[in-house]
Scaffold this active site. Structure first.
Site, short mmCIF file in Angstrom:
data_model
loop_
_atom_site.label_atom_id
_atom_site.label_comp_id
_atom_site.label_asym_id
_atom_site.label_seq_id
_atom_site.Cartn_x
_atom_site.Cartn_y
_atom_site.Cartn_z
N CYS A 113 20.66 -0.44 22.94
CA CYS A 113 20.25 -1.85 22.89
C CYS A 113 20.97 -2.69 23.93
CB CYS A 113 20.49 -2.42 21.50
SG CYS A 113 19.57 -1.51 20.25
N HIS A 258 19.53 -9.75 22.17
CA HIS A 258 18.73 -8.56 21.90
C HIS A 258 18.04 -8.76 20.56
CE1 HIS A 258 17.55 -4.66 20.64
NE2 HIS A 258 18.53 -4.53 19.78
N ASN A 288 12.13 -4.29 17.01
CA ASN A 288 13.26 -4.01 17.89
C ASN A 288 12.79 -3.02 18.97
OD1 ASN A 288 15.59 -2.97 19.08
ND2 ASN A 288 16.75 -2.89 17.17
C1 LIG Z 1 18.39 -2.21 7.67
C2 LIG Z 1 18.56 -3.50 6.88
C3 LIG Z 1 17.34 -4.39 7.16
C4 LIG Z 1 18.57 -3.14 5.41
O1 LIG Z 1 18.77 -4.31 4.65
P1 LIG Z 1 19.78 -4.33 3.39
O2 LIG Z 1 19.73 -5.67 2.82
O3 LIG Z 1 21.09 -3.83 3.93
O4 LIG Z 1 19.09 -3.37 2.40
P2 LIG Z 1 19.70 -2.03 1.72
O5 LIG Z 1 20.02 -1.04 2.78
O6 LIG Z 1 20.76 -2.45 0.79
O7 LIG Z 1 18.48 -1.48 0.97
C5 LIG Z 1 18.06 -2.09 -0.19
C6 LIG Z 1 16.98 -1.25 -0.85
O8 LIG Z 1 15.79 -1.25 -0.03
C7 LIG Z 1 15.33 0.08 0.15
N1 LIG Z 1 14.65 0.18 1.44
C8 LIG Z 1 15.16 0.60 2.63
N2 LIG Z 1 14.21 0.51 3.56
C9 LIG Z 1 13.10 0.02 2.99
C10 LIG Z 1 11.81 -0.28 3.46
N3 LIG Z 1 11.44 -0.12 4.74
N4 LIG Z 1 10.92 -0.76 2.57
C11 LIG Z 1 11.23 -0.95 1.29
N5 LIG Z 1 12.45 -0.67 0.78
C12 LIG Z 1 13.37 -0.19 1.62
C13 LIG Z 1 16.57 0.92 0.06
O9 LIG Z 1 16.24 2.24 -0.29
C14 LIG Z 1 17.35 0.21 -1.04
O10 LIG Z 1 16.82 0.60 -2.27
P3 LIG Z 1 17.80 0.77 -3.58
O11 LIG Z 1 18.45 -0.56 -3.75
O12 LIG Z 1 16.83 1.15 -4.64
O13 LIG Z 1 18.74 1.85 -3.19
C15 LIG Z 1 19.88 -4.23 7.25
O14 LIG Z 1 20.98 -3.48 6.84
C16 LIG Z 1 19.98 -4.54 8.71
O15 LIG Z 1 19.30 -5.40 9.21
N6 LIG Z 1 20.86 -3.85 9.46
C17 LIG Z 1 20.98 -3.98 10.88
C18 LIG Z 1 19.88 -3.19 11.49
C19 LIG Z 1 19.73 -3.35 12.97
O16 LIG Z 1 19.49 -4.43 13.45
N7 LIG Z 1 19.84 -2.27 13.71
C20 LIG Z 1 19.66 -2.23 15.11
C21 LIG Z 1 20.86 -2.77 15.79
S1 LIG Z 1 20.59 -2.71 17.48
#
Ligand SMILES: CC(C)(COP(=O)(O)OP(=O)(O)OC[C@H]1O[C@@H](n2cnc3c(N)ncnc32)[C@H](O)[C@@H]1OP(=O)(O)O)[C@@H](O)C(=O)NCCC(=O)NCCS
Length: 331
Positions: A113, A258, A288
Site C-alpha cells: 500500500c 491511501h 482498497n
Molecule cells: C477488517 C476490519 C474491517 C474488521 O472489522 P472489526 O470491527 O475488527 O471486525 P472483527 O474482525 O471483530 O469481526 C467481527 C465479526 O465479523 C465477522 N466478519 C468478518 N468479515 C466479515 C464479512 N466480510 N462479512 C460479515 N461478517 C464478517 C467476523 O467473523 C466476526 O464474527 P464473530 O464476532 O462472530 O467472530 C477491521 O479490522 C479493519 O478495518 N482493519 C484494517 C483493515 C485494512 O485497512 N487493511 C488494509 C491496510 S492497507
C-alpha cells in the site's frame, strides 16, 4: 539540483462493477457489515482478458495527454504492485514493451500500500540528480484474482478491488512547485500481520498440492492490529513530513491518504483535526486498490478541481510490511 514535479496523472478502472450485494451472493456477508466497517459500497474487477499492465497502459496514455508529453518522452519506469502478472520478471518490463519504449530501464518495487509513495521518492531522487527527465510512476493492482472470495476469506476479500493510477514525474527549474519532501518507513517485525505467505522461496519446492490445501496462498490480515497501527502511523508520518518542510497541517489544501478503509481515514482526519473537505476519499467506489489507490485518488481530485496550481497536497500511506510513507507536493 533540479526540482521534480508531477506533470500529469491518469487512472484506469476496469468496467466490471462488483457491489456488496454481488458479494452477498457468493459468501456469507452483508452490505451493511461491509459499509459499516469499511465505507465500501462497490469495487471493480478486471475482465478475464485484462491484466495488470493493460490497466497501467491505459492510465499512462491519459497521464501523458494531461502532461502534454509523448510516450517517447518517458525515460524510466517505476512500477509499484503486489499483484504482478508473473513471479518474475516484473510488470515494469511488460509495460515497457507494451508502450514500445525500446530499452529504457524498468524498476518494480514491492511496498504494497505504500508502494506509490516509495516509488515517488525514488523518482524524485533520480530527477533531482539529473539522471532522468520524465519518469513514469505506476501503481496498479489486480487483487480480484488473489483473494479468497468465499466465506472463509471474507474478512480480507470484501475490502479489495482492481485499478491503476500513474503519474509522470518530470524535471522543473521552477523552485516554487513540485515535490517538497518524502518520508519512508518500515517495521519488518510485523510482516506476518498482513501478508501473503506463499508461494515464496521459503518452501521447497515453492509450490505444492499441500501448500494449496493449506490455503497459505491467500492473504492473511490481523485486521484489528493493522487498524491500530494505521491510525497511529498515518498522522505521525504526515506530521513528520510537514515538520521537515517547516509547514503545518493548516497549510495543507488536500490530504490524500491511501484508501484502506473509511474508518481509518476518518480516525486520521480527526486526530489531525482537519475538516472533511481537506481529506480525500473515494473508497466507496473502488475499495482498497493498494498501490493504485493514491494515484487514482490524485487523478480524480484533479478532475474534480480539488487540486489546482499552487495547492499543497499531502500523500500518506500505510500497509503490509508494515510500511508507511508520506509526501508533500506543491502543485
Ligand atoms: C477488517 C476490519 C474491517 C474488521 O472489522 P472489526 O470491527 O475488527 O471486525 P472483527 O474482525 O471483530 O469481526 C467481527 C465479526 O465479523 C465477522 N466478519 C468478518 N468479515 C466479515 C464479512 N466480510 N462479512 C460479515 N461478517 C464478517 C467476523 O467473523 C466476526 O464474527 P464473530 O464476532 O462472530 O467472530 C477491521 O479490522 C479493519 O478495518 N482493519 C484494517 C483493515 C485494512 O485497512 N487493511 C488494509 C491496510 S492497507
Amino acid at each position: 539540483m533540479h526540482r521534480s514535479f508531477i506533470a500529469g496523472v491518469g487512472h484506469y478502472i476496469p468496467e466490471k462493477v462488483v457491489t456488496n450485494l454481488d458479494l452477498e451472493k457468493i459468501m456469507d456477508t452483508s452490505d451493511e457489515w461491509i459499509r459499516e466497517r469499511s465505507g465500501i459500497v462497490e469495487r471493480h474487477f478486471v475482465a478475464d482478458d485484462e491484466n495488470n499492465a493493460d490497466m497501467a497502459e491505459k492510465a499512462t496514455h491519459k497521464a501523458l495527454d494531461r502532461a502534454g508529453l509523448r510516450v517517447e518522452d518517458i525515460d524510466f519506469i517505476i512500477y509499484a504492485t503486489l499483484s504482478p502478472e508473473y513471479f518474475f520478471p516484473g510488470s515494469g518490463c511488460i509495460l515497457q514493451e507494451k508502450l514500445g519504449l525500446g530499452t529504457i530501464g524498468a524498476l518494480d518495487i514491492r511496498n504494497q500500500c505504500s508502494g506509490f509513495i516509495y516509488g515517488l521518492s525514488v523518482a524524485d531522487q533520480f530527477i533531482k540528480t539529473g539522471v532522468y527527465k520524465n519518469i513514469l510512476l505506476v501503481g496498479s493492482e489486480v487483487q480480484s484474482r488473489g483473494i479468497d472470495l468465499t466465506t472463509r476469506g471474507r474478512d480480507v476479500s470484501v475490502l479489495f478491488g482492481d485499478g491503476a493510477g500513474v503519474a509522470i514525474i518530470s524535471r522543473s527549474e521552477n523552485k516554487d512547485r513540485g515535490i517538497i519532501t518524502t518520508k519512508l518507513h518500515a517495521e519488518g517485525k510485523y510482516i506476518k500481520e498482513l501478508w501473503c505467505e506463499d508461494p515464496g522461496s521459503v518452501k521447497n519446492p515453492r509450490l505444492s498440492h499441500e501448500l494449496i490445501d493449506s490455503i497459505s496462498h491467500w492473504p492473511y490480515m490481523n485486521g484489528r492490529y493493522v487498524f491500530k497501527n494505521a491510525v497511529t502511523r498515518f498522522p505521525e508520518v504526515i506530521q513528520e513530513t510537514l515538520k521537515e518542510a517547516g509547514l503545518n497541517k493548516d497549510d495543507v489544501d488536500l490530504v490524500i491518504p491511501h484508501q484502506a478503509n473509511m474508518r481509518i481515514t476518518e480516525a486520521v482526519r480527526m486526530r489531525l483535526e482537519l475538516p472533511e473537505e481537506k481529506v480525500y476519499s473515494n473508497i466507496h467506489k473502488y475499495g482498497n486498490t493498494t498501490a493504485a489507490s493514491i494515484p487514482i485518488a490524485m487523478s480524480e481530485a484533479i478532475e474534480e478541481g480539488r487540486i489546482k496550481a499552487g495547492s499543497l497536497v499531502c500523500l500518506a500511506a500505510f500497509g503490509s510490511g508494515f510500511t508507511w510513507a508520506s509526501a508533500l507536493i506543491r502543485w
